[in-house]
Enzyme design. Structure first.
Site, PDB file in Angstrom:
ATOM      1  N   HIS A  40      -5.517  -1.580  -4.381  1.00 43.03           N
ATOM      2  CA  HIS A  40      -6.011  -0.480  -3.556  1.00 43.03           C
ATOM      3  C   HIS A  40      -6.922   0.371  -4.405  1.00 43.03           C
ATOM      4  CE1 HIS A  40      -2.423  -1.880  -1.449  1.00 43.03           C
ATOM      5  NE2 HIS A  40      -3.194  -1.690  -0.394  1.00 43.03           N
ATOM      6  N   LYS A  56     -13.667  -3.517   8.563  1.00 41.46           N
ATOM      7  CA  LYS A  56     -13.269  -4.312   7.396  1.00 41.46           C
ATOM      8  C   LYS A  56     -14.245  -5.459   7.182  1.00 41.46           C
ATOM      9  CE  LYS A  56     -10.169  -7.088  10.225  1.00 41.46           C
ATOM     10  NZ  LYS A  56      -8.804  -7.483  10.531  1.00 41.46           N
ATOM     11  N   ARG A  85       7.658 -10.777   4.992  1.00 40.07           N
ATOM     12  CA  ARG A  85       7.422 -10.441   6.392  1.00 40.07           C
ATOM     13  C   ARG A  85       8.201 -11.430   7.238  1.00 40.07           C
ATOM     14  NH1 ARG A  85       0.805  -9.626   6.174  1.00 40.07           N
ATOM     15  NH2 ARG A  85       0.883  -8.034   4.555  1.00 40.07           N
ATOM     16  N   GLN A 102       0.737 -11.269  -2.943  1.00 37.00           N
ATOM     17  CA  GLN A 102      -0.688 -11.025  -2.751  1.00 37.00           C
ATOM     18  C   GLN A 102      -1.351 -10.673  -4.079  1.00 37.00           C
ATOM     19  OE1 GLN A 102      -0.011  -7.696  -0.038  1.00 37.00           O
ATOM     20  NE2 GLN A 102      -1.084  -8.847   1.546  1.00 37.00           N
ATOM     21  N   CYS A 130       0.785  -1.229   0.000  1.00 36.26           N
ATOM     22  CA  CYS A 130       0.000   0.000   0.000  1.00 36.26           C
ATOM     23  C   CYS A 130       0.826   1.294   0.000  1.00 36.26           C
ATOM     24  CB  CYS A 130      -1.041   0.004   1.102  1.00 36.26           C
ATOM     25  SG  CYS A 130      -0.591  -0.890   2.576  1.00 36.26           S
ATOM     26  N   HIS A 145      -8.187  -1.328   0.859  1.00 38.89           N
ATOM     27  CA  HIS A 145      -7.255  -2.427   0.606  1.00 38.89           C
ATOM     28  C   HIS A 145      -8.117  -3.649   0.323  1.00 38.89           C
ATOM     29  CE1 HIS A 145      -4.001  -0.358   3.039  1.00 38.89           C
ATOM     30  NE2 HIS A 145      -5.079   0.194   3.553  1.00 38.89           N
ATOM     31  N   ASP A 147      -3.115  -8.181  -4.631  1.00 38.68           N
ATOM     32  CA  ASP A 147      -3.421  -6.981  -3.860  1.00 38.68           C
ATOM     33  C   ASP A 147      -3.955  -5.884  -4.784  1.00 38.68           C
ATOM     34  OD1 ASP A 147      -3.519  -5.436  -1.621  1.00 38.68           O
ATOM     35  OD2 ASP A 147      -1.394  -4.924  -1.594  1.00 38.68           O
TER      36      ASP A 147
END
Length: 652
Positions: A399, A479, A377, A395, A348, A525, A397
RNA sequence: GCUGCUGUAGCUCAGUGGUAGAGCACUCCCUUGGUAAGGGAGAGGUCGACAGUUCAAUCCUGUCCAGCAGCACCA
C-alpha cells in the site's frame, strides 16, 4: 451518388461500382456478378457491417460478398447457424424442451435449454447425429421482420416463455427478426447462411453440458447449456482438439503432482500443501520480489492473521464481505462475551494500523508499505480451482500512502516496476485495463475526474497504452488492472493498482502537512503477481512445467551410468551446490535410460550423465530438457554455465 | 453457492449385491547397463464419510464431504 432514390450505387472492393434498384439484396448482387459466386456466397459486408444475403440494401454503399474463404464472417456464420441447428435438433429429439439463447463464443457457440431431465453425454452424440441430418436437408434460411405484439403472441401460443421475455427486452427502436430453416423457428437478428447445407458437417463437435443461470442471474432458474466448437473444415477442428489436449497436458494440477510441487486434500479445501520442490519455486520467487521491492523504495512489514471483528467493522469488510471471511471464535471463561475474530482476507486495514502509529508527516510520503501477506477468504466451493483460486494465499501486496498530488507519479513508477518484473519472468505480452467510475459510487464527479486522469496520465508517462472499461471501477475509486497473455494465448489478470480515498477515511489515517494541518492521505493498493499461488500455477501452465532455470526447483540431476562413477557423481553434485546450483545425485541401481526418462518427466532442466569416460576425463555428458542430443562438457565449465543460468535475473 | 458428473492402492484406471484387481510408483533380489521404462519377487486398500434397504452393501437409496466442468462470485 444516384439522384434517383429508386436506384442505388454499390461499390465493390476493387473500386468498381454498379447501379441497382433500391432494396436489392446481396444475393441478387452476387448472382449479377456470377453464378458461381451466387452459390458460394455466405454473406456480405455492407459499409463495414456484416449483412445477410437476403437483407435489402436501400442506399448507396460499399459492398463485398463473403464466401467461406473469408475467415471471420465464415466462422461467425457457421457457429451462429450451428447454434440454431443444434436447438432444432434438440427440439426434434425432445419436443418439450424450451429454447432460450445461443450466442457465438470463442471457438464455437453455446445454447441454453430448459429441460427437466439432464442431458447426458449420450444425448450429445444423438444431438450431433441429428444436426448432421439437418445439415444434409439443406433447408433454406428465411427471415422476416415482425412487429412486437405478433412475435409475443406467437411465442406465448407456443409456450416459449423465455422467448417472450427476450422479445419484450428488445429495445423499441430495433427490428424483431424471426428466423426459420425448414419448419423450425427462432428469434434472431442474424445474419445467416443461405441454407443449412452450407454448414460443414464434419467440422464441429459438441463438447460439454453444464448449468447456467437464465440471464446470468443466480436468483433465476438454472438452464442446461450445451457447448460446441466449430471451424471451417475438419483439419481446423482437429487442430483445435489437439490444442485442447496440449492445454490439458499443461494443467498445473497434473504437473504439480508429476513434478512433486504440492498437493491438496479434503481436510483443507482450497489450501496448498507445498512440497519441497514447489516451495523452492515459491521462496525463489518471493526472494526475487523482496529484492525488487527493496530496490524500489518499499519497506516490508508483517501483520497479524487473526484480527478482532472490531477492525473489520471499522474497515467495512464485516458488513460487505462478512460471508467470505473465516470467523474464529474464542470462548474465554472470564469474558462476558466470546471474542469474535476473522482471519484477515486482505492486508490493507492492518497496514493502516501501522501507518497510524505515531504521527506521520508529509515528509514521510509517499510511504510504500509491502507485505507478503497471508490471507484467507472463504471462497464459494464452486470457485476453487487447483492452486489458482484458493482459500489461503499470499499476496505480493503493498500500500502506498501518498498525497493526491503524488498519485500520478507513484502510479507511473509502479507501472514501470511491474513492467520490469513481467519482463524478468518471461512475459512480454501484457496490457492495461483502466476501470472507470461505476453507476453506484461515492465521491464527487470532480474527484472522479481527477482520479481517472491521474491513472490515465500515469499510463502515458510509463508509455503504456490502456483500454478503458467503463463503469468497472470500485465504488470509491478507479483502478488499473494488468492482464498478461500466456504462451497458449490465455489471459490472466495478475497485477492491479487500485486508488483508495475510502479506507484512510474509515480508519482515520492522517498526516501533518507542510501547513501544519492534519490531512487525509490517499492509499494505492497494488500487486504485481497478485497471489503467489495463482501466479505460480499460471507460470507452471505457461511454461508447461519447464520453468526458467533460475526458478526450476531442481536445476540439475547428476546421474551415474555405472556405479563405479558414484564417487565422481557426488563430487560433481558438491561442486554444483557450492556454486549455488540446486543439484541432486541419482545413483540408483537403474539404467541411464530410466533415469533420463524420469528426470525429463520431472522437468529437470539439466541432466548430467556420468560414466567411466567422464570420470577419467573429469567431464559430464550434459543433456538439456527437451533436447535429445548430449554434449560433453568439462566439470568446471558446466558448473560455471549452470550457475550463471540459474542466477535470478536481477542478480545477473 | 447453483446444475450436472465423479470419488476403488501413492498415481492412472478395471470390477462385482456374497468385504477386490491391473499397470506404473514403492521395498528386496538379480542385473553395471551410455541418454525417455532391463528382469524377478514382495508389500500395499474400513472401495470418500455417515445413515437406510437387505440374511448380506464397495455396488441399491438418502444425507454430508471433497474433486471436475460450467454458471454465479472474485473486496
Amino acid at each position: 451518388m444516384s439522384l434517383d432514390t429508386s436506384r442505388i450505387s454499390l461499390t465493390f472492393p476493387d473500386g468498381n461500382s454498379r447501379d441497382y434498384a433500391a432494396g436489392v439484396t446481396p444475393a441478387e448482387v452476387a448472382a449479377d456478378i456470377s453464378k458461381s459466386l451466387a452459390k458460394k456466397a455466405i454473406s456480405a459486408k455492407v459499409d463495414g457491417q456484416h449483412w445477410d444475403l437476403q437483407w435489402p440494401i436501400d442506399a448507396d454503399a460499399k459492398i463485398a460478398i463473403n464466401t467461406m474463404a473469408d475467415e471471420a464472417p465464415a466462422l461467425e456464420l457457421i457457429r451462429h447457424d450451428l447454434a440454431h441447428v443444434m436447438a432444432r435438433a434438440v427440439q426434434e429429439l425432445w419436443p418439450d424442451v424450451k429454447v432460450t439463447i445461443g450466442p457465438v463464443i470463442k471457438d464455437g457457440w453455446y445454447y441454453d435449454f430448459d429441460r427437466e431431465e439432464p442431458f447426458t453425454p449420450e444425448d450429445l452424440g444423438a444431438i450431433e447425429k441429428k444436426m448432421k441430418e439437418i445439415i444434409n436437408l439443406r433447408d433454406p434460411v428465411r427471415t422476416e421482420v415482425w412487429d412486437r405484439d405478433r412475435a409475443i403472441a406467437y411465442y406465448k401460443a407456443n409456450g416459449e416463455n423465455y422467448k417472450v421475455e427476450l422479445v419484450e427486452a428488445i429495445p423499441a427502436d430495433q427490428k424483431i427478426r424471426m428466423y426459420w430453416h425448414g419448419d423450425w423457428q427462432d428469434l434472431c437478428r442474424g445474419p445467416h447462411l443461405q441454407h443449412t447445407g452450407q454448414l460443414p458437417a464434419d467440422a464441429f463437435k459438441l463438447m460439454s453440458v453444464a448449468g447456467a443461470y437464465w440471464r446470468g442471474d443466480s436468483n433465476r432458474p438454472m438452464l442446461q447449456r450445451i457447448y460446441g466448437v466449430a471451424f471451417r473444415n475438419r483439419d481446423d477442428l482437429k487442430a483445435h482438439l489437439t490444442m485442447l489436449e496440449e492445454a490439458a497436458k499443461r494443467d498445473h494440477r497434473k504437473l504439480g503432482r508429476e513434478m512433486d510441487l504440492f498437493h491438496m486434500q479434503e481436510e483443507a479445501p482450497g489450501q496448498v500443501f507445498w512440497h519441497p520442490n514447489g516451495w523452492t519455486i515459491y521462496t525463489t520467487l518471493q526472494d526475487y520480489m523482496r529484492r525488487k521491492q527493496r530496490a524500489d523504495g518499499y519497506v516490508e512489514v508483517n501483520t497479524p492473521q487473526v484480527v478482532n471483528r472490531k477492525l473489520w467493522e471499522a474497515s467495512g469488510h464485516w458488513d460487505n464481505y462478512g460471508e467470505n471471511m473465516f470467523i474464529v471464535e474464542v470462548e474465554e471463561d472470564h469474558a462476558r462475551e466470546k471474542t469474535v475474530n476473522a482471519l484477515k482476507p486482505m492486508n490493507c486495514p492492518c497496514h493502516v494500523q501501522i501507518f497510524n502509529v505515531g504521527t506521520k508527516s508529509y515528509r514521510d510520503l509517499p510511504l510504500r508499505m509491502a507485505e507478503f501477506g497471508s490471507c484467507n477468504r472463504y471462497e464459494p466451493s464452486g470457485a476453487l480451482h487447483g492452486i489458482m483460486r484458493v482459500r489461503g494465499f499470499t499476496q505480493d501486496d503493498a500500500h502506498i500512502f501518498c498525497t493526491a498530488d503524488q498519485i500520478e507519479a507513484e502510479s507511473a513508477k509502479f507501472i514501470e516496476f511491474l513492467a520490469g518484473i513481467y519482463a524478468d519472468l518471461g512475459f512480454d505480452k501484457w496490457r492495461v485495463k483502466l476501470s472507470t467510475r461505476p453507476e453506484k459510487r461515492v465521491g464527487s464527479d470532480e474527484s472522479w475526474d481527477k482520479m481517472e486522469a491521474a491513472l490515465a496520465n500515469a499510463c502515458d508517462m510509463a508509455g503504456r497504452p490502456y483500454e478503458i472499461f467503463e463503469g468497472e471501477g470500485a465504488f470509491y475509486a478507479p483502478k488499473l488492472e494488468f492482464v498478461l497473455t500466456d504462451a497458449i494465448g490465455r489471459d490472466w489478470q495478475c497485477g492491479t493498482l487500485q486508488l483508495d480515498p475510502n479506507l484512510p477515511e474509515r480508519l482515520d489515517a492522517d498526516y501533518v502537512g507542510a501547513d501544519g494541518e492534519r490531512h487525509r492521505p490517499f492509499m494505492l493498493h497494488r500487486a504485481v503477481l497478485g497471489s503467489f499461488e495463482r501466479f505460480i500455477g499460471m507460470m507452471i501452465e505457461n511454461f508447461a512445467g519447464r520453468l526458467p532455470m533460475w526458478l526450476a526447483p531442481r536445476q540439475a540431476v547428476v546421474a551415474s551410468i555405472v556405479s563405479d562413477a558414484d564417487d565422481y557423481v557426488h563430487e560433481v553434485v558438491a561442486a554444483l551446490k557450492a556454486a549455488g546450483v540446486r543439484a541432486e545425485a541419482d545413483i540408483r541401481n537403474e539404467k541411464i535410460n530410466y533415469k533420463v526418462r524420469e528426470h525429463s518427466l520431472g522437468k529437470v532442466p539439466a541432466i548430467l550423465a556420468v560414466g567411466m569416460k567422464e570420470v577419467e576425463e573429469r567431464t559430464v555428458s550434459l543433456r538439456r530438457l527437451g533436447e535429445n542430443r548430449t554434449e560433453t562438457v568439462t566439470l568446471d565449465q558446466v558448473v560455471a554455465d549452470l550457475a550463471a543460468e540459474g542466477t535470478p535475473p536481477d542478480l545477473r
